[in-house]
Design a protein around this motif. Structure first.
Motif, PDB file in Angstrom:
ATOM      1  N   MET A   1     104.536 114.085  22.178  1.00 32.13           N
ATOM      2  CA  MET A   1     104.333 115.440  22.728  1.00 32.13           C
ATOM      3  C   MET A   1     104.867 115.545  24.159  1.00 32.13           C
ATOM      4  N   GLN A   2     104.871 114.384  24.884  1.00 32.46           N
ATOM      5  CA  GLN A   2     105.403 114.399  26.255  1.00 32.46           C
ATOM      6  C   GLN A   2     106.867 114.822  26.299  1.00 32.46           C
ATOM      7  N   GLU A   3     107.615 114.340  25.285  1.00 29.43           N
ATOM      8  CA  GLU A   3     109.038 114.686  25.220  1.00 29.43           C
ATOM      9  C   GLU A   3     109.226 116.196  25.071  1.00 29.43           C
ATOM     10  N   ILE A   4     108.414 116.756  24.158  1.00 30.28           N
ATOM     11  CA  ILE A   4     108.505 118.201  23.911  1.00 30.28           C
ATOM     12  C   ILE A   4     108.134 118.970  25.172  1.00 30.28           C
ATOM     13  N   LEU A   5     107.083 118.496  25.847  1.00 26.22           N
ATOM     14  CA  LEU A   5     106.629 119.202  27.043  1.00 26.22           C
ATOM     15  C   LEU A   5     107.680 119.135  28.150  1.00 26.22           C
ATOM     16  N   LYS A   6     108.328 117.981  28.270  1.00 24.08           N
ATOM     17  CA  LYS A   6     109.403 117.850  29.268  1.00 24.08           C
ATOM     18  C   LYS A   6     110.526 118.842  28.958  1.00 24.08           C
ATOM     19  N   ALA A 171     103.589 123.463  23.416  1.00 22.37           N
ATOM     20  CA  ALA A 171     103.700 122.078  22.919  1.00 22.37           C
ATOM     21  C   ALA A 171     102.523 121.750  21.999  1.00 22.37           C
ATOM     22  N   ILE A 172     101.332 122.218  22.356  1.00 17.53           N
ATOM     23  CA  ILE A 172     100.148 121.980  21.512  1.00 17.53           C
ATOM     24  C   ILE A 172     100.353 122.616  20.139  1.00 17.53           C
ATOM     25  N   LEU A 173     100.888 123.823  20.108  1.00 20.56           N
ATOM     26  CA  LEU A 173     101.068 124.505  18.819  1.00 20.56           C
ATOM     27  C   LEU A 173     102.154 123.834  17.979  1.00 20.56           C
ATOM     28  N   VAL A 174     103.212 123.360  18.615  1.00 19.22           N
ATOM     29  CA  VAL A 174     104.250 122.628  17.865  1.00 19.22           C
ATOM     30  C   VAL A 174     103.634 121.382  17.243  1.00 19.22           C
ATOM     31  N   GLU A 175     102.884 120.651  18.042  1.00 16.89           N
ATOM     32  CA  GLU A 175     102.283 119.401  17.569  1.00 16.89           C
ATOM     33  C   GLU A 175     101.257 119.682  16.464  1.00 16.89           C
ATOM     34  N   VAL A 189     101.508 131.218  13.764  1.00 16.11           N
ATOM     35  CA  VAL A 189     101.654 130.690  15.121  1.00 16.11           C
ATOM     36  C   VAL A 189     102.630 131.610  15.851  1.00 16.11           C
ATOM     37  N   VAL A 190     102.197 132.161  16.967  1.00 13.10           N
ATOM     38  CA  VAL A 190     103.054 133.104  17.690  1.00 13.10           C
ATOM     39  C   VAL A 190     103.347 132.558  19.083  1.00 13.10           C
ATOM     40  N   PHE A 191     104.627 132.422  19.361  1.00 13.39           N
ATOM     41  CA  PHE A 191     105.064 132.073  20.712  1.00 13.39           C
ATOM     42  C   PHE A 191     105.401 133.400  21.384  1.00 13.39           C
ATOM     43  N   THR A 192     104.537 133.822  22.299  1.00 12.14           N
ATOM     44  CA  THR A 192     104.601 135.194  22.789  1.00 12.14           C
ATOM     45  C   THR A 192     105.496 135.329  24.030  1.00 12.14           C
ATOM     46  N   THR A 193     105.891 136.572  24.293  1.00  9.94           N
ATOM     47  CA  THR A 193     106.711 136.909  25.454  1.00  9.94           C
ATOM     48  C   THR A 193     105.880 137.718  26.455  1.00  9.94           C
ATOM     49  N   GLU A 313      96.020 113.840  27.940  1.00  8.32           N
ATOM     50  CA  GLU A 313      94.885 113.644  27.013  1.00  8.32           C
ATOM     51  C   GLU A 313      94.275 114.986  26.596  1.00  8.32           C
ATOM     52  N   ASP A 314      94.246 115.939  27.524  1.00  2.00           N
ATOM     53  CA  ASP A 314      93.698 117.260  27.188  1.00  2.00           C
ATOM     54  C   ASP A 314      94.542 117.956  26.113  1.00  2.00           C
ATOM     55  N   LEU A 315      95.845 117.683  26.126  1.00  2.99           N
ATOM     56  CA  LEU A 315      96.709 118.258  25.085  1.00  2.99           C
ATOM     57  C   LEU A 315      96.394 117.631  23.732  1.00  2.99           C
ATOM     58  N   HIS A 316      96.266 116.304  23.719  1.00  2.00           N
ATOM     59  CA  HIS A 316      95.961 115.621  22.454  1.00  2.00           C
ATOM     60  C   HIS A 316      94.626 116.097  21.894  1.00  2.00           C
ATOM     61  N   ASN A 317      93.643 116.228  22.757  1.00  3.36           N
ATOM     62  CA  ASN A 317      92.330 116.669  22.278  1.00  3.36           C
ATOM     63  C   ASN A 317      92.347 118.132  21.828  1.00  3.36           C
ATOM     64  N   SER A 318      93.209 118.932  22.410  1.00  2.00           N
ATOM     65  CA  SER A 318      93.350 120.323  21.951  1.00  2.00           C
ATOM     66  C   SER A 318      93.962 120.369  20.555  1.00  2.00           C
ATOM     67  N   VAL A 319      94.935 119.505  20.318  1.00  2.00           N
ATOM     68  CA  VAL A 319      95.533 119.422  18.977  1.00  2.00           C
ATOM     69  C   VAL A 319      94.470 118.986  17.967  1.00  2.00           C
ATOM     70  N   ARG A 320      93.674 117.984  18.336  1.00  2.00           N
ATOM     71  CA  ARG A 320      92.601 117.518  17.432  1.00  2.00           C
ATOM     72  C   ARG A 320      91.642 118.661  17.101  1.00  2.00           C
ATOM     73  N   LEU A 321      91.296 119.432  18.118  1.00  2.00           N
ATOM     74  CA  LEU A 321      90.359 120.542  17.919  1.00  2.00           C
ATOM     75  C   LEU A 321      90.943 121.592  16.970  1.00  2.00           C
ATOM     76  N   LEU A 322      92.209 121.925  17.178  1.00  2.00           N
ATOM     77  CA  LEU A 322      92.850 122.917  16.308  1.00  2.00           C
ATOM     78  C   LEU A 322      92.964 122.410  14.872  1.00  2.00           C
ATOM     79  N   LEU A 323      93.341 121.139  14.720  1.00  2.00           N
ATOM     80  CA  LEU A 323      93.485 120.575  13.373  1.00  2.00           C
ATOM     81  C   LEU A 323      92.161 120.622  12.628  1.00  2.00           C
TER      82      LEU A 323
END
Ligand code: CO
Ligand code: ZN
Length: 332
Positions: A1-6, A171-175, A189-193, A313-323
């Protein structure tokens, strides 16, 4: 996910100019989408392959846009005057580099001022190295928009860079799309403007999707820096489940569902009350006859600067929560 975020955070994407970010995201989600479309405001709407057509319609939203500067006037000597696109604090601008869609870079200078109190947007200008207006106009025109130019770094699992607001949410939504095996729900999943200038993409996309429940992902402030205003959100303590910000109250059923899900799966979380600012779920809540909507926030220091810091870590835990949420019953 770090790669995507970069990749996403370094991309150019001020409000209304999200094309490059959208193209990156289209490529990143292609394998996990059963259908994607782009609406008139530029929102990228992705219907998840893992979802079930007959299920409850869930909308997840993260905004692609970032704050920026728009050229308002080019003077005879070729210096560019500008105004803000979104919530830009002039204190954060002095000496920064900006980047236009063309790749053109500029530096920010300031007129002589007597005291720091005079440091305002109208005392600042962008210098692109032009000798006069005619030369400047071969590179940039009134109405062109720049973002800050800053590369992404990771120190000790924490980011330093621009546009974590809200490429972290993207990045969280992609993951989440990548990892979601299946779901009884119909997931959009909406990537908004244009979030930064008034939640505009969320407004139209929510109207079109007409979801049964919605969750926005965005950054929030923290209370964990020196002399910070007291706030019960810190970096690395888990996703922050929003209760209130200055624009919305989370739907209590959605907030409680997020808390129950986090507790049932041993996912760390925090409760968020943000004193200033709001996000996409405000617009989604008041779409049509109303939508139960909440927000998962990512703790971020130095929001709306070029050194936004979040804990991966907060990103990973957000993905876990969504899953976990997307695979269970939606019981509001
Ligand atoms: Co913002
Ligand atoms: Zn944001």
């Amino acid at each position: 996910m770090q790669e995507i975020l970069k990749q996403l955070s370094e991309q150019y994407g001020p409000s209304g100019n999200e094309e490059a970010v959208r193209q990156d995201l289209q490529a990143l989600v292609a394998d996990y989408a059963q259908e994607t479309r782009v609406d008139a405001l530029g929102n990228l709407i992705v219907r998840a392959k893992a979802g079930s057509a007959g299920g409850q319609r869930i909308m997840l939203a993260a905004h692609m846009d970032e704050i920026g500067l728009i050229v308002s006037y080019i003077d005879k000597k070729g210096f560019l005057r500008f105004t803000a696109v979104g919530g830009v604090n002039p204190l954060t601008l002095l000496g920064q580099r900006v980047r236009f869609a063309s790749g053109l870079l500029g530096g920010i200078g300031i007129e002589p001022i007597e005291s720091k109190n005079e440091l305002a947007m109208n005392k600042l200008f962008i210098d692109v190295g032009a000798k006069d207006r005619a030369e400047a106009e071969t590179m940039v025109r009134v109405g062109d928009v720049a973002c800050m130019d800053r590369s992404f770094y990771l120190n000790n699992g924490r980011t330093i860079g621009k546009a974590m607001d809200d490429r972290a949410g993207c990045a969280i939504l992609v993951e989440t799309l990548r990892q979601l095996p299946s779901s009884p729900h119909d997931i959009y999943v909406v990537f908004t403007t244009q979030e930064e200038i008034g939640l505009r993409g969320a407004t139209t996309s929510a109207y079109a999707i007409e979801p049964d429940m919605a969750i926005a992902l965005d950054v929030t402030c923290t209370g964990d820096t020196p002399e910070a205003q007291p706030m019960a959100v810190s970096l690395g303590e888990g996703p922050a489940i929003k209760v209130k910000d200055s624009g919305m109250l989370a739907h209590p059923g959605v907030k409680d569902l997020l808390i129950r899900t986090a507790e049932a799966h041993d996912i760390p979380y925090q409760r968020e009350v943000l004193l200033g600012g709001t996000t996409d779920s405000r617009a989604i809540q008041t779409s049509r006859a109303g939508v139960p909507a909440g927000t998962i926030s990512i703790a971020a220091r130095y929001v709306h600067t070029t050194s936004e810091m979040i804990d991966v870590e907060d990103l990973h835990n957000s993905v876990r929560l969504l899953l976990a949420l997307l695979q269970g019953p939606i019981d509001l």
